[in-house]
Scaffold this active site. Structure first.
Site, mmCIF file in Angstrom:
data_model
loop_
_atom_site.group_PDB
_atom_site.id
_atom_site.type_symbol
_atom_site.label_atom_id
_atom_site.label_comp_id
_atom_site.label_asym_id
_atom_site.label_seq_id
_atom_site.Cartn_x
_atom_site.Cartn_y
_atom_site.Cartn_z
ATOM 1 N N THR A 1 0.831 -1.208 0.000
ATOM 2 C CA THR A 1 0.000 0.000 0.000
ATOM 3 C C THR A 1 0.861 1.252 0.000
ATOM 4 O O THR A 1 0.654 2.168 -0.808
ATOM 5 C CB THR A 1 -0.910 0.009 1.240
ATOM 6 N N TYR B 1 -12.867 -3.822 -3.062
ATOM 7 C CA TYR B 1 -14.017 -3.347 -3.854
ATOM 8 C C TYR B 1 -15.037 -4.453 -4.077
ATOM 9 O O TYR B 1 -16.135 -4.411 -3.534
ATOM 10 C CB TYR B 1 -13.595 -2.718 -5.192
ATOM 11 N N TYR C 1 -2.781 -10.213 4.337
ATOM 12 C CA TYR C 1 -2.834 -8.806 4.753
ATOM 13 C C TYR C 1 -4.290 -8.435 4.979
ATOM 14 O O TYR C 1 -5.079 -8.372 4.044
ATOM 15 C CB TYR C 1 -2.185 -7.938 3.671
ATOM 16 N N ARG D 1 -9.421 -0.345 4.379
ATOM 17 C CA ARG D 1 -9.097 0.034 3.003
ATOM 18 C C ARG D 1 -9.796 -0.869 1.988
ATOM 19 O O ARG D 1 -10.044 -0.449 0.861
ATOM 20 C CB ARG D 1 -7.584 -0.017 2.774
ATOM 21 N N LYS E 1 -0.542 -10.029 8.378
ATOM 22 C CA LYS E 1 -0.351 -8.636 8.779
ATOM 23 C C LYS E 1 -1.719 -8.138 9.208
ATOM 24 O O LYS E 1 -2.634 -8.022 8.397
ATOM 25 C CB LYS E 1 0.189 -7.806 7.612
ATOM 26 N N ILE F 1 4.961 -4.598 10.217
ATOM 27 C CA ILE F 1 5.192 -4.129 8.849
ATOM 28 C C ILE F 1 4.777 -2.669 8.872
ATOM 29 O O ILE F 1 3.597 -2.351 8.961
ATOM 30 C CB ILE F 1 4.422 -4.968 7.825
#
Length: 294
Positions: A46, A109, A135, A140, A164, A206
């Site tokens: 990201t 999305y 992740y 997000r 993560k 991270i």
């Protein structure tokens, strides 16, 4: 054995003012991180603005990173997508380049059901032998990996080794660690939760913060793992104000500005990201000065 323990940097991708990748500055940023104690380089995540890159460009950046790091520390490449076929392609090609691991974000999305997530990660795992860190960043992506799903994947797919966790939900993380009996490589995905995640059995972080203060971010984790919880906690709290500033606008807008102030990039971001608001930038710069970073 974990891909890494300690602080892995979610590395920025330096751009020239025309938005092309600045490979000279990328090498300088990588060297800076390794010299200052960063334990792993996470490229094209990201923070690296991979979502604005073509697959070919992304793989070029991954290769440039792998070649320049030259086995000094592990390199983990972002390889997630909202299309399974594209994620499989990125995973396969990144593994061929020689990365030490893959960071695979959940589909965004269009999202996925929990069963869909199991299929997504299983299909990606079949594409290469590279170990995978899932992740989870629902803020997000709009998609949350439930503890039961993560536990199932880690137990049933050999190359899925870690997660993560950037959900911000400590209770969810605790449940995951209980379901797996701690048999998962857990990394904090939020810089303000490094110590809480470590307390639940985490291997490290991270980190966006590590771009700016790599030694100190490494020390937060190293101190905790060495048993000096007090020092780890003090460092975590010392940098909370800076962490807040680094996330006062959408990542990586602030960290790109911070790294520009340090002379490591132009600060250029690709649309739809925009330049940092002047008031926010000034506040962050003042915090950096107070902490003797500038």
């Amino acid at each position: 054995m974990a891909i890494f323990e300690g602080a892995g940097v979610a590395l920025i991708t330096p751009f020239c003012t025309d938005e092309s990748v600045d490979y000279d500055q990328l090498e300088k940023v990588i060297d800076y991180q390794i010299e200052k104690g960063t334990d792993s380089i996470i490229i094209c995540g990201t923070t690296g603005e991979a979502s604005t890159m073509s697959h070919e460009e992304q793989l070029e950046v991954v290769k440039a990173c792998v070649d320049h790091v030259n086995k000094r520390v592990p390199v983990i490449a972002g390889a997630g997508s909202n299309c399974t076929r594209e994620a499989v392609y990125l995973a396969e090609k990144s593994a061929q380049i020689g990365v030490d691991g893959l960071l695979v974000v959940t589909p965004y999305y269009n999202k996925a059901t929990q069963g869909g997530l199991v299929q997504y990660y299983t299909d990606i795992a079949k594409a290469s032998d590279a170990p995978i860190i899932m992740y989870n960043v629902p803020g997000r992506t709009g998609c949350n990996i439930q503890p039961e799903t993560a536990a199932k994947l880690v137990k049933e797919v050999d190359t899925i080794v870690g997660i993560k966790e950037a959900s911000g939900n400590i209770s969810q993380v605790a449940k995951l660690m209980s379901l797996t009996q701690g048999d998962i490589d857990l990394y904090s995905g939020n810089d303000d939760q490094i110590v809480p995640i470590l307390s639940l059995g985490g291997k490290g972080v991270i980190s966006v913060l590590s771009n700016v203060v790599p030694t100190e971010t490494h020390e937060i984790v190293a101190s905790y793992l060495a048993g000096d919880v007090k020092k780890s906690r003090e460092l975590q709290l010392k940098y909370i104000e800076l962490i807040d500033a680094l996330f006062c606008e959408v990542n990586p807008i602030p960290v790109k500005k911070a790294m520009a102030e340090l002379g490591y990039c132009t600060g250029t971001v690709r649309g739809p990201l925009t330049e940092m608001e002047p008031a926010h930038a000034e506040k962050m710069i003042q915090i950096m000065k107070k902490l003797n970073i500038l």
